[in-house]
Enzyme design. Structure first.
Site, mmCIF file in Angstrom:
data_model
loop_
_atom_site.group_PDB
_atom_site.id
_atom_site.type_symbol
_atom_site.label_atom_id
_atom_site.label_comp_id
_atom_site.label_asym_id
_atom_site.label_seq_id
_atom_site.Cartn_x
_atom_site.Cartn_y
_atom_site.Cartn_z
ATOM 1 N N HIS A 82 2.273 3.347 -9.142
ATOM 2 C CA HIS A 82 1.977 1.927 -9.392
ATOM 3 C C HIS A 82 3.101 1.275 -10.204
ATOM 4 C CE1 HIS A 82 -1.814 2.389 -7.529
ATOM 5 N NE2 HIS A 82 -2.366 3.111 -8.482
ATOM 6 N N LEU B 69 10.719 -19.921 -5.238
ATOM 7 C CA LEU B 69 9.708 -19.202 -4.458
ATOM 8 C C LEU B 69 8.292 -19.504 -4.949
ATOM 9 C CD1 LEU B 69 9.280 -16.853 -2.307
ATOM 10 C CD2 LEU B 69 9.103 -15.340 -4.296
ATOM 11 N N ASP C 218 0.844 -1.198 0.000
ATOM 12 C CA ASP C 218 0.000 0.000 0.000
ATOM 13 C C ASP C 218 0.878 1.246 0.000
ATOM 14 O OD1 ASP C 218 -2.346 1.391 -0.011
ATOM 15 O OD2 ASP C 218 -2.799 1.102 2.108
HETATM 16 C C1 IPE Z 1 -5.755 -2.701 -0.280
HETATM 17 O O1 IPE Z 1 -5.328 -1.396 -0.459
HETATM 18 C C2 IPE Z 1 -5.803 -3.412 -1.584
HETATM 19 C C3 IPE Z 1 -4.517 -3.663 -2.201
HETATM 20 C C4 IPE Z 1 -3.357 -3.423 -1.657
HETATM 21 C C5 IPE Z 1 -4.582 -4.262 -3.502
HETATM 22 P P1 IPE Z 1 -6.356 -0.200 -0.626
HETATM 23 O O2 IPE Z 1 -5.536 1.026 -0.686
HETATM 24 O O3 IPE Z 1 -7.274 -0.458 -1.749
HETATM 25 O O4 IPE Z 1 -7.185 -0.306 0.735
HETATM 26 P P2 IPE Z 1 -8.026 0.798 1.509
HETATM 27 O O5 IPE Z 1 -9.007 1.363 0.536
HETATM 28 O O6 IPE Z 1 -7.050 1.832 1.983
HETATM 29 O O7 IPE Z 1 -8.660 0.060 2.635
HETATM 30 C C1 IPE Z 2 -1.554 0.190 -3.368
HETATM 31 O O1 IPE Z 2 -1.334 1.566 -3.440
HETATM 32 C C2 IPE Z 2 -1.779 -0.419 -4.724
HETATM 33 C C3 IPE Z 2 -3.173 -0.805 -4.986
HETATM 34 C C4 IPE Z 2 -4.147 -0.792 -4.129
HETATM 35 C C5 IPE Z 2 -3.477 -1.245 -6.322
HETATM 36 P P1 IPE Z 2 -2.521 2.598 -3.412
HETATM 37 O O2 IPE Z 2 -2.936 2.897 -4.804
HETATM 38 O O3 IPE Z 2 -3.617 2.125 -2.534
HETATM 39 O O4 IPE Z 2 -1.815 3.867 -2.781
HETATM 40 P P2 IPE Z 2 -2.428 4.890 -1.746
HETATM 41 O O5 IPE Z 2 -2.979 4.091 -0.612
HETATM 42 O O6 IPE Z 2 -3.502 5.641 -2.468
HETATM 43 O O7 IPE Z 2 -1.278 5.747 -1.351
HETATM 44 MG MG MG Z 3 -4.069 2.380 -0.597
#
Ligand code: IPE
Ligand code: IPE
Ligand code: MG
Length: 241
Positions: A38, A132, A21
């Site tokens: 990303h 892995l 995240d």
């Molecule tokens: C969780 O992250 C999903 C993934 C890492 C794929 P999100 O960024 O979507 O989760 P929330 O919305 O903060 O709970």
């Molecule tokens: C995690 O990073 C990747 C996915 C959920 C696909 P985020 O896109 O949730 O990044 P933040 O949480 O907005 O910083």
């Molecule tokens: Mg996120």
């Protein structure tokens, strides 16, 4: 498994799961579009697979796209799917070199035809590999996974393949997408959020959780070792004393 890591004897968790995240915030901090985060995050995934294996981790599971992530703006969803598409194709090419066995969990029926075909090929060609065990959660939601497992099991009961009195925890677990992999020993979530966001609710019943402030694109081997060190400070009791 015990291993000396950076001069310290540590117990290495067999299975590490990661909620990666913070890609968006990483990009925002640099005044870059979220999609750039990303892209960088995908590179981190690649590197961490190598690091995990070198540290002695046998199973690595990452949350790449949730059933709830479709709510994001269309341009971000499109960019994530494009990244995924490229990643899977690259991964197929690399599989004989890195010896990774790749599995995808989640509802594949919700993905586009070409992505599904790549997943199928990747899982097939890598199934003989002995390195892995890398699992990617795509269009994954734990509640949805359990719902799908229930539907499948109910069908088997209806068909007389399973008797309701024979339904054990182990049998139910075998219907989940993770049926052939052990439960995670350690869960890491980056970016400072402390929630599961619908990830592996059943499988994490006795997993140790480590929450870290680092944003996913900045995650690296040292951060992973830091998490393993925290894991070593925990006493796992599994309900005993
Ligand atoms: C969780 O992250 C999903 C993934 C890492 C794929 P999100 O960024 O979507 O989760 P929330 O919305 O903060 O709970
Ligand atoms: C995690 O990073 C990747 C996915 C959920 C696909 P985020 O896109 O949730 O990044 P933040 O949480 O907005 O910083
Ligand atoms: Mg996120």
């Amino acid at each position: 498994m015990q291993k000396v890591i950076d001069g310290e004897l540590l117990t290495v968790p067999e299975h590490v799961a990661i909620i990666l995240d913070g890609n968006g915030r990483w990009a925002k901090k640099r005044l870059l579009p979220r999609n750039y985060g990303h892209k960088q995050g995908a590179k981190t995934v690649e590197q961490i697979c190598e690091d995990a294996w070198n540290l002695g981790i046998k199973y690595l599971t990452v949350y790449a796209f949730s059933t709830e992530n479709w709510k994001r703006p269309q341009n971000e969803v499109d960019a994530l799917m494009k990244l995924l598409r490229n990643y899977l194709v690259d991964c197929i090419k690399r599989t004989s070199k890195n010896n990774m066995r790749v599995r995808v969990i989640g509802d594949k029926t919700g993905l586009s035809e070409d992505i599904r075909a790549s997943i199928e090929e990747l899982e097939r060609v890598s199934s003989v590999n002995t390195g892995l065990n890398f699992t990617i959660a795509i269009n994954y939601g734990s509640r949805d996974e359990m719902r799908r497992a229930m539907v499948h099991m109910a069908q088997d009961v209806e068909d007389g393949k399973v008797r309701s009195e024979d339904i054990t925890e182990e049998l139910f677990a075998s219907y989940l997408d993770t049926g052939d992999i052990p439960d995670p020993d350690l869960l890491i979530r980056t970016s400072g959020e402390q929630r599961l966001s619908n990830f592996l609710l059943w499988q994490l019943a006795y997993t140790e959780f480590v929450f870290m402030d680092v944003l996913w694109p900045d995650f690296n081997r040292d951060e992973l070792v830091r998490a393993i060190r925290q894991y070593n400070g925990r006493e796992r009791r599994f309900g005993g004393i």
